[in-house]
Enzyme design. Sequence first.
Site, short mmCIF file in Angstrom:
data_model
loop_
_atom_site.label_atom_id
_atom_site.label_comp_id
_atom_site.label_asym_id
_atom_site.label_seq_id
_atom_site.Cartn_x
_atom_site.Cartn_y
_atom_site.Cartn_z
N ASP A 1 0.87 -1.17 0.00
CA ASP A 1 0.00 0.00 0.00
C ASP A 1 0.91 1.22 0.00
O ASP A 1 2.11 1.12 0.29
CB ASP A 1 -0.89 -0.04 1.25
CG ASP A 1 -1.74 1.19 1.40
OD1 ASP A 1 -2.40 1.59 0.43
OD2 ASP A 1 -1.71 1.78 2.50
N ASP B 1 -0.04 5.18 0.96
CA ASP B 1 -0.22 6.10 2.08
C ASP B 1 -0.30 5.33 3.40
O ASP B 1 -1.11 4.42 3.54
CB ASP B 1 -1.51 6.91 1.91
CG ASP B 1 -1.51 7.73 0.63
OD1 ASP B 1 -1.19 8.92 0.69
OD2 ASP B 1 -1.82 7.15 -0.44
N ASP C 1 -1.61 -0.83 5.85
CA ASP C 1 -1.90 -0.28 7.17
C ASP C 1 -3.39 -0.14 7.42
O ASP C 1 -3.81 0.65 8.27
CB ASP C 1 -1.23 1.10 7.34
CG ASP C 1 -1.90 2.18 6.51
OD1 ASP C 1 -2.16 3.28 7.04
OD2 ASP C 1 -2.18 1.93 5.31
#
Length: 231
Positions: free
Chosen positions: A20, A22, A179
């Site tokens: 991922d 960001d 996250d």
Amino acid sequence: MLNSPPGVATRAAIRTVLFDLDGTLVDSAPDLAGATNEMLIARGLPEVPFERLRPMVGAGARGMMGVAFGVSPKEMTFPALRDEFFDRYERRLLRATRPFDGVAAMLQALSDDGLSWGIVTNKSERFALPLARGLGWSERAAAVVGGDTTPHSKPHPEPLLEAARRAGVAPGECVYVGDDARDVLAGRAAGMPTIAVRWGYLGDGEPIEAWGADVVLDTPSQLVEWLRAAR
């Protein structure tokens, strides 16, 4: 701390690490929060403290506009606010956005170990591609897949499967690192081991241990350690 790792055979088969963007590779919260507060300032409204905006970065415009204006995507005013937010964010895309500490060394270590890596994000290509270029990652990444690269975005598995295709590997030869709980859902649906990172934004939902990831990491260097342990 490493929790509940999958079997060594699974780790040994990994050829590509998909990330991922960001909250996993880069801390884009300062620029996303900055664009949000620019909107408030333009309306003569007080800024929202950074500490309130940062946890909502993973929710994108929905999260930012919800905190700043109390507006949800179902409301008529949301599209105009979202579009303004995107325009303001685009103008400051790399003003304060930086890789998290340890990420540059982690990516170099993966390359040194003969592993390829790529990016799968729900950020649209409008932002993801110039961000990757600006950080010097476009030529190094085996794939950069945005939220609008395929007809679906995470938690649908298609973006991850597209990244595997572009990297020239089977889904089972990838691990997905993120996250957000949606990252774990997407990785599992794509048939990939999943890793959740504690240094990301995490949001305000279930605790990271409840997401069902195969591994939870505290630092980027632990990813390299985890992969090397199987070799």
